[in-house]
Design an enzyme around this catalytic site. Structure first.
Site, PDB file in Angstrom:
ATOM      1  N   ASP A  36      17.960 -39.114  56.158  1.00  0.00           N
ATOM      2  CA  ASP A  36      16.732 -39.575  56.815  1.00  0.00           C
ATOM      3  C   ASP A  36      15.515 -39.164  55.981  1.00  0.00           C
ATOM      4  O   ASP A  36      15.202 -37.979  55.879  1.00  0.00           O
ATOM      5  CB  ASP A  36      16.671 -38.929  58.209  1.00  0.00           C
ATOM      6  N   ASP A  37      14.871 -40.113  55.361  1.00  0.00           N
ATOM      7  CA  ASP A  37      13.670 -39.855  54.544  1.00  0.00           C
ATOM      8  C   ASP A  37      13.981 -39.077  53.257  1.00  0.00           C
ATOM      9  O   ASP A  37      13.108 -38.412  52.719  1.00  0.00           O
ATOM     10  CB  ASP A  37      12.596 -39.065  55.309  1.00  0.00           C
ATOM     11  N   ARG A  79      17.399 -49.076  59.144  1.00  0.00           N
ATOM     12  CA  ARG A  79      18.762 -48.904  59.664  1.00  0.00           C
ATOM     13  C   ARG A  79      19.309 -50.231  60.190  1.00  0.00           C
ATOM     14  O   ARG A  79      20.506 -50.522  60.079  1.00  0.00           O
ATOM     15  CB  ARG A  79      18.767 -47.819  60.749  1.00  0.00           C
ATOM     16  N   LYS A 128      21.867 -39.919  63.754  1.00  0.00           N
ATOM     17  CA  LYS A 128      20.720 -40.694  64.229  1.00  0.00           C
ATOM     18  C   LYS A 128      21.040 -42.194  64.252  1.00  0.00           C
ATOM     19  O   LYS A 128      21.284 -42.791  63.214  1.00  0.00           O
ATOM     20  CB  LYS A 128      19.541 -40.408  63.302  1.00  0.00           C
ATOM     21  N   HIS A 130      19.077 -44.861  66.293  1.00  0.00           N
ATOM     22  CA  HIS A 130      17.719 -45.383  66.152  1.00  0.00           C
ATOM     23  C   HIS A 130      17.630 -46.895  66.039  1.00  0.00           C
ATOM     24  O   HIS A 130      16.660 -47.430  65.479  1.00  0.00           O
ATOM     25  CB  HIS A 130      17.032 -44.722  64.942  1.00  0.00           C
ATOM     26  N   HIS A 186      14.343 -35.145  57.390  1.00  0.00           N
ATOM     27  CA  HIS A 186      13.154 -35.703  58.059  1.00  0.00           C
ATOM     28  C   HIS A 186      12.173 -34.586  58.410  1.00  0.00           C
ATOM     29  O   HIS A 186      12.571 -33.447  58.616  1.00  0.00           O
ATOM     30  CB  HIS A 186      13.611 -36.416  59.328  1.00  0.00           C
ATOM     31  N   ASP A 278      17.257 -43.994  54.205  1.00  0.00           N
ATOM     32  CA  ASP A 278      16.704 -45.176  54.875  1.00  0.00           C
ATOM     33  C   ASP A 278      15.342 -45.626  54.358  1.00  0.00           C
ATOM     34  O   ASP A 278      15.005 -46.810  54.427  1.00  0.00           O
ATOM     35  CB  ASP A 278      16.649 -44.967  56.399  1.00  0.00           C
ATOM     36  N   ASN A 279      14.533 -44.677  53.883  1.00  0.00           N
ATOM     37  CA  ASN A 279      13.172 -45.058  53.441  1.00  0.00           C
ATOM     38  C   ASN A 279      12.620 -43.974  52.527  1.00  0.00           C
ATOM     39  O   ASN A 279      13.244 -42.929  52.339  1.00  0.00           O
ATOM     40  CB  ASN A 279      12.247 -45.279  54.651  1.00  0.00           C
ATOM     41  N   ARG A 287       6.956 -43.127  52.410  1.00  0.00           N
ATOM     42  CA  ARG A 287       7.400 -43.847  53.616  1.00  0.00           C
ATOM     43  C   ARG A 287       6.284 -44.718  54.192  1.00  0.00           C
ATOM     44  O   ARG A 287       5.131 -44.292  54.202  1.00  0.00           O
ATOM     45  CB  ARG A 287       7.840 -42.813  54.663  1.00  0.00           C
TER      46      ARG A 287
HETATM   47 CA   LIG Z   1      13.682 -42.331  58.104  1.00  0.00          CA
END
Ligand SMILES: [Ca+2]
Length: 509
Positions: A36-37, A79, A128, A130, A186, A278-279, A287
């Site tokens: 995540d991130d 996602r 996660k 989401h 994250h 994801d980003n 981001r």
């Molecule tokens: Ca993320």
């Protein structure tokens, strides 16, 4: 007699062949790991300041993509794109899924877990999720924020290890697709600040922090970190990065645990492992941006059946939109013929399977991106294409200030940038807030000559042909993916009968 015997022999032989085929089909699984991130905070991508031995070990069994990109720099939209192969504007997940934001994919979308399930593959998700709705993203085995604490299923690596074990030990003969979605690394300042800005203290055994038995936190001083070009080189940002590095150590060790479970359960030699994020990282220009720094992702693809290119680096351009076609290809499942809306053209995946790259370098040189929202208030639609060295970004609502999310807003790095700007101190940043907030409608960069994307070439006549070419490419992709914004901001899409753009005469055409 001889005839009967030879017939029996052939029947037995064919039964054996069929059994082998079934057995062969069984022996292919997928483990998808999404951080995540996360960015390039790993020695796999030449960051020598941070220790990530488990990612390093995975890279030794992987093809490492140097030009991997997300199609959208925001969590839920990304996602949804990973799990459908469709950009956010096509699958409907325009922004964040949770709470007031409440974005969902369209009911008619055929997602990867749905297609796999229909093909007899067992699906699992740990961490996660989401994305929604549930009917579009069903999993047989699910331990996510929907039924647990996201800190437990997304950051407690001991808990994650045990859940992976539970999934892999199930008495079920079907092949599997397991999606492990870490919540690390994250930020945490917005949701659980008591654990530190990146949750870097969560589970470290100190008073009130809880204890994750399998995690040995790695600590870094602000002087040790490497500051990417798009982050201000200030004490505040360095301390922020040092905290992020500690959280990356939990992600890295968590990946090690998950891979160990796969190995212990005997699946290492029949499971395709994909690792990405994801980003972009949650820093300015990262981001929520479609610049290189917001969309470039780590991507490792490890196939036990393709050791030819293990530990090699590929320069081919790949997208997170390629994950769904890759997984379908691995399982030999065709993509169905259908339309999301009755009035629309049949859905076609614009991504491709990455499996051919595992045996030889591919000439892939183009990726696309599409961003709508992050939070519900953050409407800032952008479309982008990168082809070779050139990246074109179309800021549809370019007269609006670029929006800032709640989580990033309160980060030490951004607060420091705000206060330095306010008080007129040097920001040590490569942009000004003014230039960050207010962008040109078209941004064209030559990444090779200008890696920090500072010199906008869109109005330079010398690049007129490149600009026109990329605009046409982008428009073609927008039409092919049923983008409702295809005519914006200077036209209206009239989609009845023959879809076409009708002019607004608002001075932007
Ligand atoms: Ca993320």
């Amino acid at each position: 007699m001889g005839f009967v015997r030879s017939s029996l022999f052939f029947i037995c032989f064919f039964i054996l062949l069929i059994l082998c085929a079934i057995e062969g089909a069984k022996k292919r699984n997928v483990l998808l790991i999404i951080a995540d991130d996360a960015g390039f905070e790993t020695d796999v991508y030449n960051n020598s300041a941070i220790r990530t031995p488990h990612l390093h070990a995975l890279a030794q069994r992987s093809l490492v993509f140097r030009n991997a990109f997300t199609s959208v720099s925001s969590c839920s939209p990304s996602r949804s794109a990973i799990l459908t192969g469709l950009p956010q504007h096509q699958n409907g997940m325009y922004g964040l899924h949770q709470d007031v934001h409440h974005f969902n994919s369209f009911d008619g979308v055929m997602s990867l877990p749905l297609l796999l399930s229909q093909a007899g593959i067992r699906t699992g998700i740990i961490g996660k999720k989401h994305v929604g709705p549930q009917t579009v993203y069903p999993f047989d085995f699910a331990h996510t924020e929907e039924n647990s604490s996201v800190l437990q299923v997304g950051r407690n690596i001991t808990k994650i290890k045990l859940l992976v074990r539970q999934f892999l030990q199930a008495k079920d003969d079907r092949p599997f697709f397991l999606y492990v979605a870490f919540h690390d690394p994250h930020r945490c300042g917005h949701s659980q600040p008591q654990y530190g800005v990146f949750c870097e203290k969560f589970g470290n055994g100190e008073s009130g922090m809880g204890w994750i038995p399998d995690w040995k936190p790695e600590h870094y001083t602000p002087e040790q970190v490497q500051v990417p070009y798009f982050i201000p080189d200030t004490p505040a940002a360095r301390a922020d990065l040092a905290a992020q590095y500690t959280t990356v150590s939990r992600l890295d060790q968590g990946i090690g645990l998950v891979l160990k479970e796969l190995q212990d359960a005997g699946f290492e030699n029949d499971t395709l492992v994909i690792y990405s994020s994801d980003n972009g990282i949650p820093f300015p220009n990262g981001r929520t941006n479609l610049y290189w720094s917001g969309t470039a992702e780590p991507m490792l693809v490890s196939s036990p059946e393709h050791p030819q290119r293990w530990a090699q680096v590929s320069q081919s351009f790949v997208s997170l939109l390629d994950i769904t076609p890759t997984v379908l290809d691995w399982f030999s499942i065709p993509y169905p013929e259908y339309s999301i809306f009755r009035t629309q053209q049949p859905v076609q995946l614009s991504g491709k399977s990455l499996l051919p790259a595992l045996t030889s370098e591919q000439p892939w040189s183009t990726v696309y991106a599409s961003q709508g929202h992050h939070e519900v208030t953050m409407y800032y639609p952008m479309r982008a294409v990168q082809q070779g060295s050139y990246r074109l970004i179309h800021n549809l609502n370019f007269k609006m200030p670029f929006p800032i999310d709640q989580d990033f807003y309160i980060s030490p790095t951004f607060q420091d940038l705000l206060s330095r700007t306010q008080s007129g101190q040097p920001t040590h940043w490569f942009k000004t807030l003014q230039s960050y907030y207010y962008r040109d409608r078209w941004e064209l960069y030559d990444i090779r000559a200008d890696p920090s994307e500072i010199r906008n070439l869109a109005s330079d006549p010398a690049y007129g042909e490149t600009l026109q070419h990329l605009k046409a490419q982008l428009l073609k992709w927008q039409w092919a993916t049923s983008d409702p914004w295809v005519c914006a901001p200077d036209g209206v899409l009239e989609s009845k009968l023959t879809p076409q753009c009708r002019p607004l005469f608002n001075g932007l055409g």
